[in-house]
Design a protein around this motif. Structure first.
Motif, mmCIF file in Angstrom:
data_model
loop_
_atom_site.group_PDB
_atom_site.id
_atom_site.type_symbol
_atom_site.label_atom_id
_atom_site.label_comp_id
_atom_site.label_asym_id
_atom_site.label_seq_id
_atom_site.Cartn_x
_atom_site.Cartn_y
_atom_site.Cartn_z
ATOM 1 N N GLN A 1 29.444 44.910 32.895
ATOM 2 C CA GLN A 1 29.223 46.697 32.642
ATOM 3 C C GLN A 1 28.129 46.759 33.840
ATOM 4 N N ARG A 2 27.983 48.136 34.589
ATOM 5 C CA ARG A 2 26.481 48.996 35.346
ATOM 6 C C ARG A 2 26.750 49.854 34.102
ATOM 7 N N LEU A 3 25.611 50.798 34.974
ATOM 8 C CA LEU A 3 24.925 51.432 33.574
ATOM 9 C C LEU A 3 25.921 52.530 33.015
ATOM 10 N N ASP A 4 26.956 52.750 33.410
ATOM 11 C CA ASP A 4 27.646 53.867 32.839
ATOM 12 C C ASP A 4 28.810 52.888 31.969
ATOM 13 N N GLY A 5 29.071 51.897 31.986
ATOM 14 C CA GLY A 5 30.643 51.347 32.207
ATOM 15 C C GLY A 5 30.916 49.989 32.989
ATOM 16 N N PRO A 6 31.977 49.901 32.143
ATOM 17 C CA PRO A 6 32.810 48.374 33.112
ATOM 18 C C PRO A 6 32.361 48.126 34.908
ATOM 19 N N VAL A 7 31.967 47.377 35.412
ATOM 20 C CA VAL A 7 31.672 46.715 36.865
ATOM 21 C C VAL A 7 33.612 47.327 37.531
ATOM 22 N N ARG A 8 34.323 46.342 36.988
ATOM 23 C CA ARG A 8 36.094 46.729 37.224
ATOM 24 C C ARG A 8 36.433 47.144 36.638
ATOM 25 N N ALA A 9 36.552 48.048 35.782
ATOM 26 C CA ALA A 9 37.282 48.542 34.327
ATOM 27 C C ALA A 9 38.909 47.589 34.327
ATOM 28 N N ASN A 10 39.430 47.989 35.723
ATOM 29 C CA ASN A 10 40.558 47.809 35.216
ATOM 30 C C ASN A 10 40.782 46.021 36.737
ATOM 31 N N PHE A 11 40.513 45.651 36.897
ATOM 32 C CA PHE A 11 40.107 44.370 37.954
ATOM 33 C C PHE A 11 38.877 43.354 36.762
ATOM 34 N N ARG A 12 38.529 42.113 37.811
ATOM 35 C CA ARG A 12 37.868 40.940 37.314
ATOM 36 C C ARG A 12 36.396 40.656 38.491
ATOM 37 N N VAL A 13 35.532 41.446 37.748
ATOM 38 C CA VAL A 13 34.640 40.956 39.138
ATOM 39 C C VAL A 13 33.799 40.070 39.749
ATOM 40 N N VAL A 14 34.157 38.800 38.612
ATOM 41 C CA VAL A 14 33.724 37.952 38.505
ATOM 42 C C VAL A 14 34.310 37.341 39.923
ATOM 43 N N GLN A 15 35.768 37.304 39.780
ATOM 44 C CA GLN A 15 36.929 36.968 41.341
ATOM 45 C C GLN A 15 36.585 37.474 42.083
ATOM 46 N N GLU A 16 36.118 38.937 42.136
ATOM 47 C CA GLU A 16 35.799 39.439 43.483
ATOM 48 C C GLU A 16 34.883 39.418 43.988
ATOM 49 N N LEU A 17 33.633 38.425 43.470
ATOM 50 C CA LEU A 17 32.688 37.951 43.728
ATOM 51 C C LEU A 17 32.873 36.958 43.903
ATOM 52 N N GLU A 18 34.119 35.816 43.717
ATOM 53 C CA GLU A 18 33.832 34.702 44.135
ATOM 54 C C GLU A 18 34.654 34.309 45.336
ATOM 55 N N GLY A 19 35.205 35.171 45.857
ATOM 56 C CA GLY A 19 36.119 35.887 47.252
ATOM 57 C C GLY A 19 34.977 36.021 48.233
ATOM 58 N N ALA A 20 34.439 36.764 47.619
ATOM 59 C CA ALA A 20 33.609 37.830 49.245
ATOM 60 C C ALA A 20 32.269 36.384 49.181
ATOM 61 N N PHE A 21 32.212 35.572 48.303
ATOM 62 C CA PHE A 21 31.041 34.558 48.741
ATOM 63 C C PHE A 21 31.652 33.922 48.948
ATOM 64 N N ARG A 22 32.008 33.090 48.644
ATOM 65 C CA ARG A 22 33.561 32.175 49.715
ATOM 66 C C ARG A 22 34.197 32.311 50.748
ATOM 67 N N GLY A 23 34.451 33.486 50.986
ATOM 68 C CA GLY A 23 34.387 34.060 52.323
ATOM 69 C C GLY A 23 34.058 33.649 53.345
ATOM 70 N N ALA A 24 32.760 34.292 52.956
ATOM 71 C CA ALA A 24 30.841 34.279 53.988
ATOM 72 C C ALA A 24 30.374 33.035 53.761
#
Length: 889
Positions: free
Chosen positions: A269-292
């Motif tokens: 959740q962020r301030l107003d609602g889901p961080v990634r309503a239609n997606f999965r923020v954990v997986q997105e962050l994992e990809g970004a950090f692993r890629g870096a």
């Protein structure tokens, strides 16, 4: 049949295949598994093969995304080094008091946030009990970047530890009385507790990376061994949307900063609602950090999920978790078990059968509360893995429930970030859930009470024993200020003498001064030159071979300019931080160096030089972070002014940074005109920031790229330079009754004013006195302080009023800045006031053309001076028209 894979172009097509037949056999085997057991089995075997290859030391690209499961399975968790029951009691008290503090503050409408710490409590408590090193042990301790909205929980722990009182908790967000607590981590407001301001979201993660990098810099330069310090940055998953949050991930991996751990609280959740309503923020962050290039540890599920994973013999549960979007998962946490059975398990026959084996209580436990971030053993395992991993930084993605333990009215609700209080009944429910011995009678006054087990209770003794073993309380800020000796006078005297007939820009004068100061035997090694890939623009390439450019790897190549005197030299102990094209990164460097006197007890003198247009305008938020962190040093806006940097155009034409800088109370802003003024200002800055009575301020200097002959310093002007104004050149009246005017100029404008002085005398018989205004901002600061003194009944006259007192004629102020910059002091000038400046957008032209465009060239100054005198009736109005025609205006 044509092989479908062969249709897809690939980088593998360019590589030699030593045995095509063997390659075909591998492909055929994979096709057979896909046909017989399905694509999921084939994908599993491929991933197992990649894992085996990595373990065998075979270099292969890593997968950017793994399944939606814990990186560390329960069976691989290390033994827990502590008393879990005792730590649960401590955490319960801290949860309670954090919520009570904000709720009690709601009486006064001061607000506060409850849900963030409720979700992250174990992420902090596990660290405080087992990992975070304090400052009373060896070295500097760890550096903790606390998520700003979790501050009530940190205050609650300090209360339990005896470092804060009930009265201070009741003064949360009420600081004006002098005994309050700031809303968020603000070192300037609570300097014994907070080290790093973090609530301007995005700046915490960026600064944490550069802090870890600066720690290595200190070690490699043999200034202080920081090898036992670890940087922990606690972040929200919503905060990772800020561009600064991920701006330096590659730097951290490139420099192998395994002294750094990000802990991202993934409550979805962020301030107003889901961080990634239609997606999965954990997986997105994992990809970004692993890629870096980061090591990624996912801590998603609590122990209650172990049974579900054991029952999942087909992989259907793993697949379902991977496909459910975050917003839907949040919905599961707020609906009944029947809804979960239908909408989560009911989508796949294998999951329907699995759900038949589960009780409603088990399903409710899994979907309502069992998250990895809520279990101390899971968090402990993740932290231990982060510290043991070498060669790369680690990010821990810990899944939690926002508002956890606050009741159904809070947990996973979209609005819980704005919810500021719980009712008495909700607190009573929380009391039962946490098992706290708080009687109903404690609520009789209508207020929720604070809870404390007693200063000599087992909980407090355990907490203090754990902290003692780890080096004392945390977070904590300690200052052991040691004044730096004054550098030798030789470096300053070189600029006092002027440049003779040689022309020199003030940018070059500053660089020359610092280069000499870096040779000082006592303080030279403490200078930290910082530049964002423009060192040659500012004439700093001469520092390359002598000081070296910092690189943790040293120089692993032969530089292309190796045969030149000023070759590009990188070194492990290099002094210069050349950041590449990132003003934000350079500013983060500056902040780490500027506050090293507190963080590490090692005073450093950073100077950060940049295109002035790309300083306050571009990274002004970080300048406030610097002020909040009580940093010291010299920020240098080079190639300054709106008309001085010819050709580059409006995007490079800075006419407003001094106005922005004037809004920051910690920034002392100077616009020196001459080289000797720079020397006086820097010398005084070293005294004020690093002397026996050091002040928590920093300096902003603007310097120009316009070569001019630099005069020698007149006698007795040092005080005026530091205070902001002195008379540089007095006019000589041609007659006793000649009209007179006072011309004030700052920076490069002094040269237009001096030429105007000559034109006024030669062409119009007007006598002008020329004043150098080194700091409009310091003149205003002094005047404001004088006004405040008058309100207290003290007689005090502003310096600018004193300096100009009795000066004949009106005052005309001229600068390469918008008129609002000099106009800051107009109300304290007793003479008639007028100003010229460069309001509007810049443009590409010659210096002369740009100055005529803005009406600040010498001839325009003359016309403005005559117009001012004409308004006073001291010369005929016709003279103004005559002058305009004479100068082709």
């Amino acid at each position: 049949m044509t092989d479908p894979v062969a249709k897809l172009p690939s980088e593998l097509d360019q590589l030699p295949d030593r045995d095509p037949e063997e390659t075909a056999e591998w492909a055929a085997s994979l096709d057979a598994v896909t046909k017989a057991a399905g694509p999921h089995r084939a994908a599993y075997l491929m991933r197992r093969s990649l894992q085996h290859a990595e373990g065998a030391g075979i270099a292969l690209p890593k997968l950017l995304e793994t399944d939606y499961v814990n990186t560390i399975p329960t069976s691989a968790e290390p033994a827990f080094d502590g008393d879990l029951e005792m730590e649960s009691k401590i955490t319960a008290w801290n949860r309670w008091n954090a919520a009570a503090m904000v709720t009690r503050g709601a009486r006064y409408g001061v607000g506060g946030h409850i849900a963030t710490f409720a979700s992250a409590a174990w992420l902090y408590e596990t660290g405080f009990n087992h990992f975070f090193r304090g400052k009373e042990g060896d070295g500097s301790g760890d550096q903790l970047y606390i998520q700003g909205h979790a501050s009530p929980g940190i205050y609650a722990r300090a209360f339990l530890d005896g470092r804060l009182s009930e009265q201070q908790l009741d003064n949360f967000r009420q600081e004006s009385g002098g005994d309050g607590l700031p809303s968020y981590p603000h070192p300037r407001r609570l300097p014994w507790l907070w080290e790093f301001p973090t609530v301007s979201m995005g700046l915490g993660p960026l600064s944490a990376i550069y802090q870890a990098r600066f720690n290595r810099y200190l070690t490699n330069r043999k200034i202080k061994d920081t090898s036992n310090s670890h940087v922990w940055a606690f972040l929200g998953d919503g905060e990772m949307d800020e561009p600064e949050s991920t701006a330096a991930l590659a730097l951290a991996a490139r420099e192998q900063l395994d002294n750094l751990t990000f802990v991202i609280n993934c409550n979805l959740q962020r301030l107003d609602g889901p961080v990634r309503a239609n997606f999965r923020v954990v997986q997105e962050l994992e990809g970004a950090f692993r890629g870096a290039g980061w090591n990624v540890v996912k801590t998603l599920w609590g122990n209650a999920w172990d049974e579900l994973f054991r029952l999942d013999t087909t992989g259907a549960l793993i697949r379902r978790l991977r496909e459910v979007p975050d917003a839907q998962f949040q919905t599961y946490a707020t609906r009944d078990v029947a809804y979960i059975r239908e909408h989560f398990f009911g989508t796949d026959p294998a999951l329907v059968e699995l759900a038949k084996l589960l009780s409603d209580a088990k399903i409710g436990e899994c979907f309502y509360s069992s998250r990895g971030g809520h279990e101390a053993r899971k968090v402990y395992a993740a932290y231990r893995a982060a510290l043991e991993h070498k060669g790369a930084p680690t990010v821990i993605l810990a899944q939690t429930v926002k508002g956890y333990t606050l009741g159904k009215g809070f947990e996973s609700k979209n609005a819980n970030h704005q919810m500021k209080k719980l009712s008495i009944d909700e607190f009573k429910g929380m009391r039962e859930l946490l098992g706290l011995p708080i009687p109903d009678s404690a609520f009789e006054d209508g207020l929720v009470p604070y809870g404390h087990p007693g200063a000599d209770s087992p909980e407090v003794r355990y907490l203090q024993e754990r902290r003692a073993a780890l080096g004392g309380p945390a977070p904590a800020r300690r200052v052991h200020a040691v004044a730096l000796p004054e550098p030798e006078e030789r470096a300053f005297k070189a600029l006092y003498k002027g440049s003779g007939k040689q022309e020199m820009a003030t940018t070059m004068a500053f660089v020359r001064l610092v280069k000499d100061l870096m040779r000082d035997k006592e303080t030279g090694r403490r200078w930290v030159p910082i530049v964002p890939d423009e060192a040659r623009t500012f004439g700093m390439e001469s520092l390359f071979p002598s000081a070296g450019i910092y690189s943790p790897l040293g120089q692993t190549y032969e530089p292309v300019d190796r045969d030149q005197l000023m070759y590009y030299k990188e070194a492990k102990d290099g002094q210069i931080l050349n950041e590449g094209i990132t003003e934000a990164g350079a500013m983060a460097d500056f902040i780490a160096a500027a506050s090293s006197y507190a963080t590490h007890g090692e005073t450093m003198i950073p100077f950060y030089i940049f295109y002035s247009m790309f300083g306050w305008q571009r990274t002004g938020d970080q300048m406030w972070q610097l002020a909040d962190q009580l940093g010291k040093g010299f920020i240098v806006g080079a190639t300054a002014g709106r008309t001085t940097l010819t050709g580059e155009g409006l995007q490079h034409a800075d006419g407003h940074s001094h106005l922005i800088a004037s809004t920051n109370p910690a920034s002392l802003n100077y616009d020196p005109a001459f080289a000797y003024e720079i020397a006086v200002i820097v010398k005084d800055g070293l005294r004020r920031m690093y002397g026996p009575e050091a002040e928590d301020v920093f300096y902003y200097l603007t310097v120009y790229n316009e070569p001019k002959q630099q005069p020698a310093m007149p006698e007795g002007v040092e005080e005026g330079i530091v205070k902001g104004l002195y008379r540089f050149k007095e006019g000589t009246p041609s007659t006793a009754d000649a009209p007179r005017i006072q011309l004030l100029g700052s920076g490069t404008a002094i040269h237009w004013v001096l030429e105007a002085q000559e034109l006024l005398a030669a062409d119009w018989g007007v006598t002008a006195d020329v004043w150098s205004a080194t700091s409009w901002g310091e003149l205003r600061r002094d005047a404001l302080e004088s006004d405040e003194a008058l309100l207290r009944g003290e007689e005090r006259v502003p310096y600018v009023t004193q300096a100009l007192s009795g000066a004949p004629g009106p005052v005309l102020a001229v600068s390469d800045w918008m008129r609002a910059v000099p106009d800051q002091i107009s109300q304290w000038v007793e003479q008639d006031w007028s100003s010229l400046g460069t309001d509007g957008f810049g443009l590409s032209d010659t210096r002369e053309g740009a100055r005529r465009h803005f009406g600040v060239d010498p001839q325009s100054v003359v016309v403005a001076a005559l117009a001012q005198l004409a308004r006073r009736g001291e010369i005929p109005v016709s003279k103004v028209k005559e002058a305009r025609e004479k100068y082709g205006m």
